[in-house]
Each structure stands twice: as structure tokens, then as C-alpha cells.
Write an enzyme that holds these catalytic residues in place. Structure first.
Site, PDB file in Angstrom:
ATOM      1  N   ASN A  40       0.847  -1.197   0.000  1.00 21.33           N
ATOM      2  CA  ASN A  40       0.000   0.000   0.000  1.00 21.33           C
ATOM      3  C   ASN A  40       0.880   1.244   0.000  1.00 21.33           C
ATOM      4  O   ASN A  40       1.955   1.276   0.597  1.00 21.33           O
ATOM      5  CB  ASN A  40      -1.015  -0.005   1.156  1.00 21.33           C
ATOM      6  CG  ASN A  40      -0.412  -0.233   2.521  1.00 21.33           C
ATOM      7  OD1 ASN A  40       0.629  -0.860   2.656  1.00 21.33           O
ATOM      8  ND2 ASN A  40      -1.072   0.270   3.540  1.00 21.33           N
ATOM      9  N   GLU A  42       0.330   5.178   0.710  1.00 21.75           N
ATOM     10  CA  GLU A  42      -0.608   6.197   1.202  1.00 21.75           C
ATOM     11  C   GLU A  42      -0.202   7.591   0.734  1.00 21.75           C
ATOM     12  O   GLU A  42       0.881   7.795   0.180  1.00 21.75           O
ATOM     13  CB  GLU A  42      -0.679   6.122   2.735  1.00 21.75           C
ATOM     14  CG  GLU A  42      -1.237   4.784   3.195  1.00 21.75           C
ATOM     15  CD  GLU A  42      -1.485   4.718   4.686  1.00 21.75           C
ATOM     16  OE1 GLU A  42      -0.998   5.581   5.446  1.00 21.75           O
ATOM     17  OE2 GLU A  42      -2.199   3.767   5.100  1.00 21.75           O
ATOM     18  N   CYS A  51      -4.078   0.663  -2.591  1.00 19.46           N
ATOM     19  CA  CYS A  51      -3.949  -0.574  -1.807  1.00 19.46           C
ATOM     20  C   CYS A  51      -2.872  -1.481  -2.402  1.00 19.46           C
ATOM     21  O   CYS A  51      -2.565  -1.411  -3.605  1.00 19.46           O
ATOM     22  CB  CYS A  51      -5.268  -1.341  -1.789  1.00 19.46           C
ATOM     23  SG  CYS A  51      -6.604  -0.547  -0.898  1.00 19.46           S
ATOM     24  N   GLU A  53      -3.016  -4.695  -3.036  1.00  9.82           N
ATOM     25  CA  GLU A  53      -3.515  -5.640  -4.044  1.00  9.82           C
ATOM     26  C   GLU A  53      -3.575  -4.991  -5.420  1.00  9.82           C
ATOM     27  O   GLU A  53      -3.204  -5.592  -6.427  1.00  9.82           O
ATOM     28  CB  GLU A  53      -4.913  -6.133  -3.655  1.00  9.82           C
ATOM     29  CG  GLU A  53      -4.983  -6.890  -2.337  1.00  9.82           C
ATOM     30  CD  GLU A  53      -5.185  -6.000  -1.122  1.00  9.82           C
ATOM     31  OE1 GLU A  53      -4.756  -4.821  -1.146  1.00  9.82           O
ATOM     32  OE2 GLU A  53      -5.771  -6.478  -0.141  1.00  9.82           O
ATOM     33  N   CYS A  82     -10.100  -5.172   0.344  1.00  9.66           N
ATOM     34  CA  CYS A  82     -11.288  -4.310   0.369  1.00  9.66           C
ATOM     35  C   CYS A  82     -12.128  -4.536  -0.898  1.00  9.66           C
ATOM     36  O   CYS A  82     -11.673  -5.158  -1.873  1.00  9.66           O
ATOM     37  CB  CYS A  82     -10.877  -2.840   0.480  1.00  9.66           C
ATOM     38  SG  CYS A  82     -10.216  -2.140  -1.045  1.00  9.66           S
ATOM     39  N   CYS A  85     -10.599  -3.429  -4.276  1.00 13.84           N
ATOM     40  CA  CYS A  85      -9.567  -4.357  -4.766  1.00 13.84           C
ATOM     41  C   CYS A  85     -10.196  -5.645  -5.273  1.00 13.84           C
ATOM     42  O   CYS A  85      -9.747  -6.200  -6.291  1.00 13.84           O
ATOM     43  CB  CYS A  85      -8.565  -4.668  -3.659  1.00 13.84           C
ATOM     44  SG  CYS A  85      -7.470  -3.271  -3.336  1.00 13.84           S
TER      45      CYS A  85
END
Ligand code: THU
Length: 127
Positions: A40, A42, A51, A53, A82, A85
């Protein structure tokens, strides 16, 4: 799958997560037999966060492979991908009921789901 788990744990170390401090690593196995990792990333503008994935899937597709066979995700607590994803993962498989998604925690404990179990009614239009 053990290799994929190990790769996801290594990718997790590269996570850039200064705001949530929730580090995620992912490793995808493509139909080309290659593995693609992601973490990830940010941003101070929180909504721009990517993310782990999706980082891994974007790396796979941009390397020329458009189908994934399996995925491992490493987090502190064995969390699952999530919804955003999951929809992106769904885009790049023909057999979601056969795609194994293994989610492990810091102690290597985890659970394996199929992609269909995690997103049984994903969007799939006939566009
Ligand atoms: N995150 C992922 O990398 N993958 C997911 O499927 C869920 C959430 C990241 C985004 C953010 O950096 C942190 O985890 C906390 O939400």
C-alpha cells in the site's frame, strides 16, 4: 502458495503507510507463471491511497499479463482485500471460483478463500 505468502510478507516491508500505520503486502501469481508484488502507498490526501492488491495487479497488467491465478495478502491481522480491490481482482480472472486468496497475519496464520467467496456478486456488465 507458500512462496506467494513469503513474497507478500516481503512486499509488506516496503509499505508506505505513515498515516494509518496499517502495512499491507500482496503477491499475485499470473498465468504467465510470474509473480508480481505490491504494497500500500498512502498519501497525505488520504483518498489517493493505493492498496497493496491493486499495486500488484497494476504491475502484472503493465508487464503484459492480464490474468491472475492466485493471490496472497499479508497484514498485521489477516485482513481480507477491500471491495474496490476485489472488483479489480475480478476483472483479471476467468475463473474466480478457482482463484485462491490467502490472507495471513504477522504470525503466518491465515485463511484461504476463493475470490468468489470474497466477492460473490461483483459487477460484471455486458458492455
Ligand atoms: N489497504 C490495502 O492495502 N488493501 C486493502 O484491501 C485494504 C486496505 C490499505 C489502505 C491503507 O493504506 C491501509 O490499508 C488502511 O486502510
Amino acid at each position: 502458495m507458500t512462496d506467494l505468502i513469503e513474497l507478500s510478507r516481503e512486499a509488506r516491508r516496503l509499505a508506505y503507510a505513515p498515516y494509518s500505520n496499517y502495512k499491507v503486502g500482496a503477491a499475485v501469481l499470473g498465468v504467465d507463471g510470474k509473480t508480481y508484488t505490491g504494497c500500500n502507498v498512502e498519501n497525505v490526501s488520504f483518498g489517493l491511497t493505493v492498496c497493496a492488491e491493486r499495486t500488484a495487479v497494476v504491475k502484472m497488467v503493465s508487464a503484459g499479463c492480464q490474468e491472475l491465478l492466485a493471490l496472497a495478502v499479508a497484514t498485521a491481522d489477516g485482513g481480507t482485500p477491500c471491495g474496490m480491490c476485489l472488483q479489480v481482482l475480478l476483472e483479471f480472472t476467468k475463473t474466480p471460483d478457482q482463484v485462491k486468496v490467502t490472507c495471513v497475519n504477522e504470525s503466518f496464520k491465515g485463511h484461504t478463500y476463493t475470490l468468489t467467496e470474497l466477492i460473490p456478486h461483483g459487477f460484471a456488465s455486458q458492455l
